[in-house]
Scaffold this active site. Sequence first.
Site, PDB file in Angstrom:
ATOM      1  N   SER A   1       7.109 119.935  64.130  1.00 17.94           N
ATOM      2  CA  SER A   1       7.118 120.124  65.587  1.00 17.94           C
ATOM      3  C   SER A   1       6.711 118.761  66.093  1.00 17.94           C
ATOM      4  O   SER A   1       6.197 118.806  67.283  1.00 17.94           O
ATOM      5  CB  SER A   1       6.071 121.152  65.929  1.00 17.94           C
ATOM      6  OG  SER A   1       6.322 122.356  65.332  1.00 17.94           O
ATOM      7  N   PRO A   2       7.453 117.654  65.916  1.00 12.87           N
ATOM      8  CA  PRO A   2       7.183 116.536  66.708  1.00 12.87           C
ATOM      9  C   PRO A   2       7.642 116.230  68.099  1.00 12.87           C
ATOM     10  O   PRO A   2       7.303 115.517  68.724  1.00 12.87           O
ATOM     11  CB  PRO A   2       8.114 115.424  65.637  1.00 12.87           C
ATOM     12  CG  PRO A   2       9.210 116.225  65.130  1.00 12.87           C
ATOM     13  CD  PRO A   2       8.529 117.685  64.920  1.00 12.87           C
ATOM     14  N   LEU A   3       8.465 117.263  68.672  1.00  9.39           N
ATOM     15  CA  LEU A   3       8.915 117.514  69.807  1.00  9.39           C
ATOM     16  C   LEU A   3       8.182 118.429  70.388  1.00  9.39           C
ATOM     17  O   LEU A   3       8.647 119.241  71.421  1.00  9.39           O
ATOM     18  CB  LEU A   3      10.494 117.584  69.853  1.00  9.39           C
ATOM     19  CG  LEU A   3      11.475 116.319  69.496  1.00  9.39           C
ATOM     20  CD1 LEU A   3      12.835 116.986  69.606  1.00  9.39           C
ATOM     21  CD2 LEU A   3      10.974 115.256  70.340  1.00  9.39           C
ATOM     22  N   ALA A   4       7.129 118.981  69.666  1.00 16.02           N
ATOM     23  CA  ALA A   4       6.275 120.059  70.482  1.00 16.02           C
ATOM     24  C   ALA A   4       7.197 121.315  70.659  1.00 16.02           C
ATOM     25  O   ALA A   4       7.115 122.079  71.816  1.00 16.02           O
ATOM     26  CB  ALA A   4       5.689 119.686  71.656  1.00 16.02           C
TER      27      ALA A   4
ATOM     28  N   LEU B   1       8.954 118.291  74.238  1.00 17.04           N
ATOM     29  CA  LEU B   1       9.102 117.035  74.492  1.00 17.04           C
ATOM     30  C   LEU B   1      10.638 116.276  74.593  1.00 17.04           C
ATOM     31  O   LEU B   1      11.051 115.281  74.526  1.00 17.04           O
ATOM     32  CB  LEU B   1       8.595 115.974  73.446  1.00 17.04           C
ATOM     33  CG  LEU B   1       7.130 116.282  73.594  1.00 17.04           C
ATOM     34  CD1 LEU B   1       6.047 115.646  72.345  1.00 17.04           C
ATOM     35  CD2 LEU B   1       6.428 115.256  74.858  1.00 17.04           C
TER      36      LEU B   1
ATOM     37  N   GLY C   1      10.336 121.456  71.283  1.00 18.76           N
ATOM     38  CA  GLY C   1      11.086 121.308  72.414  1.00 18.76           C
ATOM     39  C   GLY C   1      10.645 120.863  73.787  1.00 18.76           C
ATOM     40  O   GLY C   1      11.471 120.409  74.511  1.00 18.76           O
TER      41      GLY C   1
ATOM     42  N   TYR D   1      10.920 131.650  55.824  1.00 17.31           N
ATOM     43  CA  TYR D   1      11.587 131.404  57.167  1.00 17.31           C
ATOM     44  C   TYR D   1      12.899 132.607  57.144  1.00 17.31           C
ATOM     45  O   TYR D   1      13.782 132.426  56.004  1.00 17.31           O
ATOM     46  CB  TYR D   1      12.094 129.944  56.964  1.00 17.31           C
ATOM     47  CG  TYR D   1      11.327 128.907  57.295  1.00 17.31           C
ATOM     48  CD1 TYR D   1       9.882 129.387  57.966  1.00 17.31           C
ATOM     49  CD2 TYR D   1      11.470 127.727  57.000  1.00 17.31           C
ATOM     50  CE1 TYR D   1       9.018 128.506  58.291  1.00 17.31           C
ATOM     51  CE2 TYR D   1      10.245 126.538  57.425  1.00 17.31           C
ATOM     52  CZ  TYR D   1       9.253 127.189  57.896  1.00 17.31           C
ATOM     53  OH  TYR D   1       8.291 126.177  58.281  1.00 17.31           O
TER      54      TYR D   1
ATOM     55  N   GLY E   1      12.018 117.220  77.521  1.00 14.13           N
ATOM     56  CA  GLY E   1      11.922 117.741  78.885  1.00 14.13           C
ATOM     57  C   GLY E   1      12.917 118.922  79.399  1.00 14.13           C
ATOM     58  O   GLY E   1      13.086 118.982  80.606  1.00 14.13           O
TER      59      GLY E   1
END
Length: 327
Positions: free
Chosen positions: A217-220, A224, A222, A63, A226
Amino acid sequence: MRYARLGRTDLEVSVLGLGCGNFGGIGSAPELFERGDDEPTAFALMDAAREHGITLFDTANAYGGGRSESMIGRWLASRSGARDDIVLTTKVRNRVGPDPGDEGLSARHIKEQMEASLRRLRTDRVDLYLAHEPDRATPIDETLGAFDELVRAGKVRHVGLSNFSGAEVDAAAHAAMAGGFAVPANLQSSFSLLDRAAADDAFGACDRHGVGFTAYSPLAGGWLTGKYRAEHPFPAGSRMTLRPEPYEQFTNDTTYRMIDELAQHAAARNLSLLTMALAWVVTDPGVTAAIVGPRRPDQLAAMCAATDVELTPADRATLGAVTTAGA
Ligand SMILES: NC(=O)c1ccc[n+]([C@@H]2O[C@H](COP(=O)([O-])OP(=O)(O)OC[C@H]3O[C@@H](n4cnc5c(N)ncnc54)[C@H](OP(=O)(O)O)[C@@H]3O)[C@@H](O)[C@H]2O)c1
Protein backbone atom coordinates in the site's frame (compact mmCIF):
# COMPACT_ATOMS: atom_id res chain seq x y z
CA MET A 1 13.39 -0.44 -13.77
CA ARG A 2 15.90 -0.72 -10.96
CA TYR A 3 16.69 -3.94 -9.13
CA ALA A 4 17.88 -4.63 -5.60
CA ARG A 5 19.06 -7.54 -3.52
CA LEU A 6 16.43 -8.69 -1.01
CA GLY A 7 18.08 -8.69 2.41
CA ARG A 8 20.82 -11.31 2.65
CA THR A 9 19.25 -13.56 0.03
CA ASP A 10 20.38 -14.34 -3.50
CA LEU A 11 17.14 -12.83 -4.84
CA GLU A 12 17.38 -9.79 -7.10
CA VAL A 13 13.99 -8.08 -7.19
CA SER A 14 12.62 -5.13 -9.12
CA VAL A 15 12.16 -2.18 -6.77
CA LEU A 16 8.49 -2.15 -7.78
CA GLY A 17 6.57 -5.36 -7.24
CA LEU A 18 3.22 -6.21 -8.80
CA GLY A 19 0.58 -6.64 -6.11
CA CYS A 20 -1.93 -9.25 -7.25
CA GLY A 21 -4.28 -8.63 -4.32
CA ASN A 22 -7.01 -7.26 -6.62
CA PHE A 23 -7.10 -10.34 -8.84
CA GLY A 24 -10.44 -12.09 -8.39
CA GLY A 25 -11.31 -10.09 -5.28
CA ILE A 26 -10.10 -7.26 -3.07
CA GLY A 27 -7.54 -8.87 -0.76
CA SER A 28 -8.76 -11.71 1.45
CA ALA A 29 -12.29 -10.41 2.11
CA PRO A 30 -14.84 -13.16 1.22
CA GLU A 31 -17.66 -10.66 0.57
CA LEU A 32 -15.54 -9.18 -2.25
CA PHE A 33 -14.57 -12.40 -4.03
CA GLU A 34 -15.22 -11.91 -7.78
CA ARG A 35 -15.45 -8.11 -7.26
CA GLY A 36 -11.80 -7.38 -8.18
CA ASP A 37 -10.00 -7.69 -11.51
CA ASP A 38 -11.22 -10.39 -13.90
CA GLU A 39 -8.78 -12.76 -15.56
CA PRO A 40 -8.26 -10.82 -18.83
CA THR A 41 -7.42 -7.71 -16.76
CA ALA A 42 -5.10 -9.70 -14.50
CA PHE A 43 -3.32 -11.17 -17.54
CA ALA A 44 -2.98 -7.70 -19.12
CA LEU A 45 -1.54 -6.33 -15.86
CA MET A 46 0.98 -9.17 -15.56
CA ASP A 47 2.01 -8.81 -19.23
CA ALA A 48 2.45 -5.05 -18.81
CA ALA A 49 4.37 -5.48 -15.56
CA ARG A 50 6.73 -7.90 -17.25
CA GLU A 51 7.23 -5.49 -20.15
CA HIS A 52 8.15 -2.77 -17.63
CA GLY A 53 10.76 -5.09 -16.10
CA ILE A 54 8.81 -5.85 -12.92
CA THR A 55 9.96 -9.24 -11.70
CA LEU A 56 8.54 -9.32 -8.16
CA PHE A 57 4.94 -10.61 -8.01
CA ASP A 58 3.00 -10.70 -4.75
CA THR A 59 -0.08 -12.76 -3.92
CA ALA A 60 -1.52 -14.79 -1.03
CA ASN A 61 -3.42 -18.04 -0.66
CA ALA A 62 -6.45 -16.09 0.56
CA TYR A 63 -6.57 -13.34 -2.10
CA GLY A 64 -9.85 -13.67 -3.93
CA GLY A 65 -10.31 -17.01 -2.12
CA GLY A 66 -7.47 -18.55 -4.21
CA ARG A 67 -8.53 -16.85 -7.45
CA SER A 68 -5.45 -14.60 -7.49
CA GLU A 69 -3.06 -17.56 -7.29
CA SER A 70 -5.07 -19.48 -9.91
CA MET A 71 -4.94 -16.57 -12.36
CA ILE A 72 -1.18 -16.22 -11.83
CA GLY A 73 -0.78 -19.97 -12.32
CA ARG A 74 -2.66 -19.93 -15.63
CA TRP A 75 -0.69 -16.87 -16.75
CA LEU A 76 2.66 -18.48 -15.84
CA ALA A 77 1.68 -21.62 -17.73
CA SER A 78 0.83 -19.60 -20.83
CA ARG A 79 3.86 -17.29 -20.95
CA SER A 80 7.08 -18.90 -22.05
CA GLY A 81 9.96 -18.32 -19.63
CA ALA A 82 7.83 -16.28 -17.22
CA ARG A 83 8.20 -18.59 -14.23
CA ASP A 84 11.98 -18.27 -14.28
CA ASP A 85 11.83 -14.47 -14.69
CA ILE A 86 9.46 -13.91 -11.78
CA VAL A 87 10.26 -13.80 -8.08
CA LEU A 88 6.99 -15.29 -6.88
CA THR A 89 5.75 -14.40 -3.40
CA THR A 90 2.73 -15.91 -1.70
CA LYS A 91 1.49 -16.00 1.87
CA VAL A 92 -0.33 -18.12 4.41
CA ARG A 93 -2.27 -17.21 7.56
CA ASN A 94 -5.55 -15.58 6.59
CA ARG A 95 -8.80 -17.50 6.75
CA VAL A 96 -9.47 -19.76 3.75
CA GLY A 97 -12.57 -21.64 4.95
CA PRO A 98 -15.22 -21.88 7.67
CA ASP A 99 -13.53 -24.32 10.05
CA PRO A 100 -11.40 -23.26 13.04
CA GLY A 101 -8.29 -24.83 11.44
CA ASP A 102 -8.76 -22.95 8.16
CA GLU A 103 -6.40 -20.16 9.16
CA GLY A 104 -3.26 -19.52 11.15
CA LEU A 105 0.37 -20.56 11.16
CA SER A 106 0.22 -24.08 12.59
CA ALA A 107 2.54 -26.62 10.96
CA ARG A 108 -0.47 -28.59 9.69
CA HIS A 109 -2.13 -25.58 8.07
CA ILE A 110 1.12 -24.35 6.51
CA LYS A 111 1.82 -27.77 5.01
CA GLU A 112 -1.70 -28.09 3.56
CA GLN A 113 -1.79 -24.55 2.25
CA MET A 114 1.63 -24.81 0.61
CA GLU A 115 0.38 -27.73 -1.47
CA ALA A 116 -2.80 -25.82 -2.38
CA SER A 117 -0.79 -22.75 -3.39
CA LEU A 118 1.63 -24.77 -5.53
CA ARG A 119 -1.33 -26.44 -7.25
CA ARG A 120 -3.04 -23.13 -8.02
CA LEU A 121 0.21 -21.44 -9.05
CA ARG A 122 1.08 -24.42 -11.28
CA THR A 123 4.66 -24.43 -10.09
CA ASP A 124 6.91 -26.63 -7.98
CA ARG A 125 8.31 -23.82 -5.81
CA VAL A 126 7.68 -20.31 -4.56
CA ASP A 127 10.55 -17.89 -4.15
CA LEU A 128 9.27 -16.14 -1.04
CA TYR A 129 6.73 -17.60 1.38
CA LEU A 130 5.41 -15.17 3.97
CA ALA A 131 3.47 -15.45 7.19
CA HIS A 132 0.65 -13.03 6.28
CA GLU A 133 0.20 -11.84 9.88
CA PRO A 134 1.33 -13.09 13.27
CA ASP A 135 -0.64 -15.97 14.77
CA ARG A 136 -0.40 -15.55 18.51
CA ALA A 137 -2.08 -18.92 19.11
CA THR A 138 0.83 -20.82 17.51
CA PRO A 139 4.38 -20.86 18.93
CA ILE A 140 6.74 -19.13 16.50
CA ASP A 141 9.06 -22.19 16.64
CA GLU A 142 6.29 -24.34 15.16
CA THR A 143 5.79 -21.90 12.28
CA LEU A 144 9.50 -21.48 11.60
CA GLY A 145 10.03 -25.24 11.78
CA ALA A 146 7.28 -25.81 9.21
CA PHE A 147 8.70 -23.08 6.97
CA ASP A 148 12.17 -24.61 7.29
CA GLU A 149 10.86 -28.02 6.19
CA LEU A 150 9.46 -26.39 3.05
CA VAL A 151 12.83 -24.79 2.32
CA ARG A 152 14.60 -28.12 2.80
CA ALA A 153 12.08 -29.82 0.51
CA GLY A 154 12.86 -27.25 -2.21
CA LYS A 155 9.26 -25.97 -2.26
CA VAL A 156 10.23 -22.54 -0.94
CA ARG A 157 13.43 -20.61 -1.57
CA HIS A 158 13.12 -18.06 1.24
CA VAL A 159 10.65 -17.39 4.03
CA GLY A 160 9.47 -14.11 5.47
CA LEU A 161 6.93 -12.23 7.53
CA SER A 162 4.20 -9.70 6.95
CA ASN A 163 2.55 -7.28 9.38
CA PHE A 164 4.95 -8.31 12.18
CA SER A 165 6.08 -5.58 14.58
CA GLY A 166 9.78 -4.82 15.08
CA ALA A 167 9.73 -6.78 18.35
CA GLU A 168 8.10 -9.74 16.56
CA VAL A 169 10.72 -9.62 13.78
CA ASP A 170 13.45 -9.64 16.44
CA ALA A 171 11.80 -12.57 18.22
CA ALA A 172 11.34 -14.54 14.98
CA ALA A 173 14.93 -13.97 13.88
CA HIS A 174 16.29 -15.02 17.26
CA ALA A 175 14.06 -18.10 17.35
CA ALA A 176 15.15 -19.10 13.84
CA MET A 177 18.83 -18.79 14.71
CA ALA A 178 18.40 -20.66 17.99
CA GLY A 179 16.39 -23.44 16.34
CA GLY A 180 18.60 -23.75 13.27
CA PHE A 181 15.67 -22.80 11.02
CA ALA A 182 15.71 -20.66 7.89
CA VAL A 183 15.89 -17.03 9.06
CA PRO A 184 13.12 -14.77 7.71
CA ALA A 185 14.49 -12.83 4.75
CA ASN A 186 11.67 -10.36 4.19
CA LEU A 187 9.20 -8.23 6.12
CA GLN A 188 6.26 -6.92 4.10
CA SER A 189 4.25 -4.19 5.80
CA SER A 190 2.29 -1.07 5.01
CA PHE A 191 4.49 1.97 4.36
CA SER A 192 3.69 5.25 2.65
CA LEU A 193 3.77 8.99 3.24
CA LEU A 194 0.47 8.51 5.06
CA ASP A 195 1.48 5.45 7.07
CA ARG A 196 4.99 5.63 8.41
CA ALA A 197 4.75 3.45 11.50
CA ALA A 198 6.97 0.73 10.03
CA ALA A 199 9.93 3.10 9.76
CA ASP A 200 9.91 3.76 13.50
CA ASP A 201 8.88 0.31 14.57
CA ALA A 202 10.36 -2.30 12.21
CA PHE A 203 13.16 -0.86 10.07
CA GLY A 204 15.66 -1.21 12.93
CA ALA A 205 14.87 -4.90 13.41
CA CYS A 206 15.11 -5.51 9.65
CA ASP A 207 18.50 -3.83 9.57
CA ARG A 208 19.77 -5.82 12.56
CA HIS A 209 18.86 -9.16 10.98
CA GLY A 210 19.50 -8.44 7.28
CA VAL A 211 15.77 -8.66 6.52
CA GLY A 212 14.68 -6.94 3.30
CA PHE A 213 11.65 -4.65 3.73
CA THR A 214 8.91 -4.52 1.10
CA ALA A 215 6.28 -1.80 1.38
CA TYR A 216 2.68 -2.65 0.61
CA SER A 217 0.00 0.00 0.00
CA PRO A 218 2.71 2.54 -0.93
CA LEU A 219 -0.09 4.80 -2.27
CA ALA A 220 -2.12 4.27 0.90
CA GLY A 221 -4.66 2.22 -1.05
CA GLY A 222 -5.07 5.00 -3.65
CA TRP A 223 -5.23 8.03 -1.34
CA LEU A 224 -1.84 9.23 -2.59
CA THR A 225 -3.09 9.40 -6.16
CA GLY A 226 -5.23 12.39 -5.09
CA LYS A 227 -8.40 10.64 -6.30
CA TYR A 228 -10.23 11.19 -3.01
CA ARG A 229 -11.20 14.82 -2.52
CA ALA A 230 -12.77 16.67 0.39
CA GLU A 231 -16.51 17.16 -0.02
CA HIS A 232 -16.66 14.92 -3.11
CA PRO A 233 -18.17 11.43 -3.05
CA PHE A 234 -15.65 8.59 -3.40
CA PRO A 235 -15.40 7.59 -7.10
CA ALA A 236 -17.69 4.70 -8.04
CA GLY A 237 -15.96 1.32 -7.80
CA SER A 238 -12.95 2.76 -5.92
CA ARG A 239 -11.30 1.03 -2.97
CA MET A 240 -13.06 3.42 -0.57
CA THR A 241 -16.45 2.31 -1.87
CA LEU A 242 -15.55 -1.39 -1.74
CA ARG A 243 -13.23 -1.87 1.22
CA PRO A 244 -12.89 1.34 3.22
CA GLU A 245 -12.10 -0.25 6.61
CA PRO A 246 -8.25 -0.17 6.45
CA TYR A 247 -8.25 3.52 5.39
CA GLU A 248 -10.93 5.05 7.57
CA GLN A 249 -8.31 7.04 9.52
CA PHE A 250 -7.68 9.08 6.35
CA THR A 251 -11.19 10.45 5.97
CA ASN A 252 -10.63 13.75 7.73
CA ASP A 253 -9.73 17.34 6.86
CA THR A 254 -6.12 16.94 8.02
CA THR A 255 -5.45 14.19 5.46
CA TYR A 256 -7.11 16.14 2.65
CA ARG A 257 -4.98 19.15 3.55
CA MET A 258 -1.78 17.08 3.60
CA ILE A 259 -2.62 15.54 0.22
CA ASP A 260 -3.21 19.01 -1.27
CA GLU A 261 0.15 20.17 0.07
CA LEU A 262 1.93 17.08 -1.27
CA ALA A 263 0.26 17.64 -4.66
CA GLN A 264 1.71 21.16 -4.71
CA HIS A 265 5.20 19.78 -4.01
CA ALA A 266 4.70 17.27 -6.84
CA ALA A 267 3.56 19.94 -9.30
CA ALA A 268 6.61 22.06 -8.42
CA ARG A 269 8.77 19.10 -9.43
CA ASN A 270 6.75 18.41 -12.56
CA LEU A 271 5.67 15.06 -11.18
CA SER A 272 2.28 13.55 -10.52
CA LEU A 273 1.45 13.07 -6.85
CA LEU A 274 1.38 9.30 -7.45
CA THR A 275 4.90 9.23 -8.93
CA MET A 276 6.34 11.46 -6.20
CA ALA A 277 4.67 9.51 -3.39
CA LEU A 278 6.03 6.23 -4.75
CA ALA A 279 9.48 7.76 -5.25
CA TRP A 280 9.40 8.81 -1.59
CA VAL A 281 8.87 5.16 -0.61
CA VAL A 282 11.47 3.57 -2.88
CA THR A 283 14.18 6.13 -2.04
CA ASP A 284 13.97 5.26 1.65
CA PRO A 285 17.20 3.40 2.48
CA GLY A 286 15.17 1.00 4.62
CA VAL A 287 12.99 -0.11 1.68
CA THR A 288 13.97 -2.84 -0.79
CA ALA A 289 10.83 -2.64 -2.95
CA ALA A 290 7.30 -1.25 -3.04
CA ILE A 291 4.37 -3.52 -3.93
CA VAL A 292 1.97 -1.53 -6.10
CA GLY A 293 -1.63 -2.33 -6.99
CA PRO A 294 -2.46 -0.97 -10.49
CA ARG A 295 -5.98 -1.64 -11.78
CA ARG A 296 -5.17 -0.99 -15.43
CA PRO A 297 -1.99 -1.62 -17.44
CA ASP A 298 -1.72 2.07 -18.41
CA GLN A 299 -1.34 3.01 -14.73
CA LEU A 300 2.01 1.25 -14.56
CA ALA A 301 4.00 3.86 -16.50
CA ALA A 302 3.49 6.58 -13.85
CA MET A 303 4.37 4.04 -11.18
CA CYS A 304 7.56 2.92 -12.92
CA ALA A 305 8.56 6.56 -13.47
CA ALA A 306 9.07 6.73 -9.69
CA THR A 307 12.15 4.54 -9.97
CA ASP A 308 13.89 7.28 -11.99
CA VAL A 309 13.11 10.11 -9.57
CA GLU A 310 15.99 11.18 -7.40
CA LEU A 311 14.96 12.50 -4.02
CA THR A 312 17.77 13.62 -1.75
CA PRO A 313 17.52 13.05 2.01
CA ALA A 314 16.61 16.75 2.29
CA ASP A 315 13.81 16.33 -0.33
CA ARG A 316 12.52 13.32 1.52
CA ALA A 317 12.56 15.19 4.81
CA THR A 318 10.63 18.10 3.26
CA LEU A 319 7.92 15.76 1.97
CA GLY A 320 7.92 13.75 5.18
CA ALA A 321 7.44 16.94 7.17
CA VAL A 322 4.11 17.52 5.39
CA THR A 323 2.61 14.38 6.86
CA THR A 324 4.45 14.57 10.19
CA ALA A 325 3.22 18.09 10.72
CA GLY A 326 -0.31 17.14 9.85
CA ALA A 327 -0.41 13.81 11.67
N1 LIG B 1 0.69 -8.24 3.39
C1 LIG B 1 -0.46 -7.61 3.51
O1 LIG B 1 -1.16 -7.71 4.53
C2 LIG B 1 -0.95 -6.75 2.37
C3 LIG B 1 -1.98 -5.83 2.58
C4 LIG B 1 -2.37 -5.04 1.50
C5 LIG B 1 -1.75 -5.17 0.28
N2 LIG B 1 -0.77 -6.10 0.09
C6 LIG B 1 -0.12 -6.29 -1.22
O2 LIG B 1 0.26 -5.03 -1.73
C7 LIG B 1 -0.37 -4.83 -2.99
C8 LIG B 1 -0.64 -3.37 -3.19
O3 LIG B 1 -1.47 -2.87 -2.14
P1 LIG B 1 -2.48 -1.73 -2.44
O4 LIG B 1 -3.39 -2.16 -3.56
O5 LIG B 1 -3.11 -1.33 -1.16
O6 LIG B 1 -1.47 -0.60 -3.00
P2 LIG B 1 -1.58 0.92 -3.36
O7 LIG B 1 -0.66 1.09 -4.52
O8 LIG B 1 -1.36 1.75 -2.15
O9 LIG B 1 -3.09 1.16 -3.82
C9 LIG B 1 -3.58 0.63 -5.02
C10 LIG B 1 -4.83 1.37 -5.40
O10 LIG B 1 -4.48 2.67 -5.84
C11 LIG B 1 -5.36 3.08 -6.83
N3 LIG B 1 -4.58 3.50 -8.01
C12 LIG B 1 -3.41 3.02 -8.45
N4 LIG B 1 -3.01 3.69 -9.53
C13 LIG B 1 -3.95 4.62 -9.77
C14 LIG B 1 -4.12 5.63 -10.74
N5 LIG B 1 -3.23 5.84 -11.72
N6 LIG B 1 -5.22 6.41 -10.67
C15 LIG B 1 -6.14 6.23 -9.71
N7 LIG B 1 -6.04 5.28 -8.76
C16 LIG B 1 -4.96 4.49 -8.80
C17 LIG B 1 -6.28 1.91 -7.17
O11 LIG B 1 -7.45 2.15 -6.43
P3 LIG B 1 -8.91 1.68 -6.91
O12 LIG B 1 -8.95 0.22 -6.65
O13 LIG B 1 -9.78 2.52 -6.02
O14 LIG B 1 -9.03 2.03 -8.35
C18 LIG B 1 -5.53 0.73 -6.58
O15 LIG B 1 -6.40 -0.30 -6.17
C19 LIG B 1 -1.60 -5.75 -2.98
O16 LIG B 1 -2.04 -6.08 -4.27
C20 LIG B 1 -1.04 -6.93 -2.25
O17 LIG B 1 -0.28 -7.73 -3.14
C21 LIG B 1 -0.34 -6.86 1.13
